[in-house]
Design an enzyme around this catalytic site. Structure first.
Site, PDB file in Angstrom:
ATOM      1  N   MET A  29       0.853  -1.190   0.000  1.00 16.42           N
ATOM      2  CA  MET A  29       0.000   0.000   0.000  1.00 16.42           C
ATOM      3  C   MET A  29       0.886   1.236   0.000  1.00 16.42           C
ATOM      4  O   MET A  29       1.915   1.268   0.653  1.00 16.42           O
ATOM      5  CB  MET A  29      -0.884   0.016   1.248  1.00 16.42           C
ATOM      6  CG  MET A  29      -1.749   1.273   1.384  1.00 16.42           C
ATOM      7  SD  MET A  29      -2.716   1.299   2.920  1.00 16.42           S
ATOM      8  CE  MET A  29      -1.434   1.705   4.110  1.00 16.42           C
ATOM      9  N   ASP A  31       0.088   5.752  -1.275  1.00 19.32           N
ATOM     10  CA  ASP A  31      -0.683   6.981  -1.048  1.00 19.32           C
ATOM     11  C   ASP A  31      -2.159   6.754  -0.746  1.00 19.32           C
ATOM     12  O   ASP A  31      -2.835   5.972  -1.423  1.00 19.32           O
ATOM     13  CB  ASP A  31      -0.640   7.870  -2.296  1.00 19.32           C
ATOM     14  CG  ASP A  31       0.759   8.192  -2.748  1.00 19.32           C
ATOM     15  OD1 ASP A  31       1.726   7.754  -2.117  1.00 19.32           O
ATOM     16  OD2 ASP A  31       0.881   8.897  -3.761  1.00 19.32           O
ATOM     17  N   GLU A 210       4.171  16.336  -5.928  1.00 13.08           N
ATOM     18  CA  GLU A 210       3.143  15.301  -6.016  1.00 13.08           C
ATOM     19  C   GLU A 210       1.998  15.614  -5.051  1.00 13.08           C
ATOM     20  O   GLU A 210       2.120  16.430  -4.153  1.00 13.08           O
ATOM     21  CB  GLU A 210       3.727  13.925  -5.664  1.00 13.08           C
ATOM     22  CG  GLU A 210       4.785  13.420  -6.620  1.00 13.08           C
ATOM     23  CD  GLU A 210       5.193  11.989  -6.329  1.00 13.08           C
ATOM     24  OE1 GLU A 210       5.263  11.207  -7.293  1.00 13.08           O
ATOM     25  OE2 GLU A 210       5.451  11.651  -5.157  1.00 13.08           O
TER      26      GLU A 210
END
Length: 499
Positions: A29, A31, A210
């Protein structure tokens, strides 16, 4: 073979597995994505690779919660298709059916990045697409007109965060575009118009930009004093010791353009630790709630693929309420754990108005690795005050405050397993953001993570550690006598088992 059939169920007792933080049942896993509140449920989607515990072709994993603490895993929401893998994005409630997807009703719309390569080339291609759900997020339909937004001139063009801007009656998208944030507007989530860019010479550019987020908050809970906050995460760069991290800007937004209040060279860090990345906030929280809640990925791209866990990898931070607060250092974005954490507390220790001499460890009887520690103390003549947590004869993590320099140090050089990466074992020091006569700390410990909220959430430090299971001691130490106004220690119960 269906993805769900290759994902084994977990009993959450694995080595280093957090007990009150969100983790995937198994595999990789990263973001958090698509966080939205709808019909009484908090939705958490996340970047997920269901076939491995290292990064791979991205899907959207999915979980829901009634209280932000207890989570129910749901089937994978979005899977790679002919347009590519499913990178990060957001989700909103289309209350007025601006898309036409819901026959005049309300529903959920996900806006995300499709990632593949240009035909006949290995050049990455990132385009924005839609999916929608009419059944509370349990099933999703990909929009037939995908992708809805492309920009071939920009290599890194991803992570759209979308919200409804009431003042202009439009949807607004903030999207990472290399070393800047691009802003688009739309009436229907399908047709997008470029509005502006921000950031070319603003803040830090230590890594690729980002996972942006843009939202409005009152200052000091005063509705007449509103400011906009822009979050921007910075990817890992080999020239930067700390790896990936997140900055924020405070300013004004008119529906098209964001203007930074600070000098362009000024950098505000969301977290001074190594392990809080790509954090974004929940959309569509009800007005009466009045909160802005963030969750981040509790890892660092420097070593995320190599952390010493088996069968699962990565956790999210505890959900945090964000507040803009006036301080001696200016207006700061503060963070504190959501109040719902109280539902899993079991009291262990409560000290009030008590002097503690140097060498007296009032916490020697505690041996736990899932704790909330809240401290309000006056250092007095003591230059050094500290906590040693997750402690044994050979391991300890040290949180130390120097009252003379007003600096907080986090030392994980002896915290446990650090063999997986040369930069993991480190000592971090941060100057507390504003001066106080008292030291106030809230510390959350959950087996393999430590989150520190200093001085009512003004100074945040989030870090992973990987101690042995028997490293569970606790020590309060100081260089001279200190005065404890209050110290409360609670065990935090597992949200995954009956333990």
């Amino acid at each position: 073979m269906d993805v769900e059939q290759v994902v084994p169920r977990s009993n959450y007792s694995e080595k280093h597995r957090p007990q009150f933080h969100f983790t995937p049942e198994s595999n990789w896993m990263n973001d958090p994505n698509g966080m939205v509140y709808f019909n009484g449920e908090y939705h958490l989607f996340y970047q997920y690779h269901p076939y491995s515990s290292v990064w791979g072709p991205m899907h959207w994993g999915h979980a829901v919660s009634k209280d932000l603490i207890h989570w129910e895993h749901l089937p994978i929401a979005l899977k790679p298709d002919q347009n590519g893998a499913i990178f990060s994005g957001s989700a909103v409630v289309d209350w007025d059916d601006t898309t036409g997807f819901f026959n005049g009703q309300s529903g959920l719309v996900a806006i995300f990045t499709h990632a593949d390569t240009y035909p006949g080339s290995d050049r990455p291609r990132q385009r924005q697409s839609l999916a929608y759900s009419s059944d509370n997020g349990r099933s999703w339909t990909l929009y037939k007109g995908n992708p809805v937004l492309s920009e071939p001139r920009i290599l890194d063009f991803r992570d759209p965060k979308v919200f409804w801007h009431k003042e202009t009656n439009r949807w607004v998208m903030v999207i990472a575009s290399g070393q800047s944030i691009s802003i688009y507007t739309s009436l229907n989530l399908i047709d997008w118009e470029f509005a502006s860019t921000f950031g070319e010479k603003e803040g830090s550019h230590q890594g690729v930009w980002e996972c942006p987020d843009l939202f409005k908050l009152p200052v000091d809970h005063d509705p007449s004093k509103q400011k906009w906050v822009l979050l921007v995460s910075l990817g890992d760069h080999p020239d930067v010791d700390s790896g990936s991290k997140t900055q924020y800007f405070i300013g004004e937004f008119d529906g098209k353009t964001f203007r930074n209040d600070h000098h362009p060279d000024h950098v505000c860090w969301l977290d001074h630790g190594r392990d809080n990345y790509a954090g974004v906030t929940w959309s569509d929280l009800p007005d009466h709630d009045g909160r802005r809640i963030l969750i981040g990925w509790m890892s660092n791209w420097r070593y995320a693929n190599e952390t010493p866990t088996e069968g699962w990898r990565s956790a999210m931070t505890i959900p945090r309420e964000l507040v803009l607060k006036s301080t001696l250092a200016g207006v700061l974005l503060t963070q504190l754990p959501v109040t719902e954490l109280k539902n899993i507390k079991e009291p262990l220790v409560l000290l009030k108005e008590q002097k503690v001499t140097s060498g007296e460890n009032v916490l020697s009887g505690i041996h736990e690795n899932t704790l909330e520690i809240t401290i309000d103390l006056n250092p007095g003549s003591s230059e050094i005050v500290g906590l040693k947590v997750l402690k044994s004869d050979n391991e300890e993590t040290v949180i130390e405050y120097n009252a003379k320099t007003d600096r907080l140090t986090f030392d994980r050089t002896r915290s446990g397993d650090s063999s997986f990466h040369s930069s993991f074992a480190c000592k971090q020091t941060v100057k507390m953001d504003s001066l106080h006569e008292r030291l106030q700390l809230t510390v959350l410990i959950d087996r393999s993570s430590i989150e520190i909220f200093g001085n009512s959430g003004e100074t945040i430090v989030t870090n992973l550690v990987f101690p042995k299971e028997d490293s569970n001691g606790l020590e309060l130490y100081s260089s001279d006598e200190i005065f404890i106004h209050s110290m409360e220690i609670n065990r935090l119960k597992s949200v995954w088992t009956n333990s």
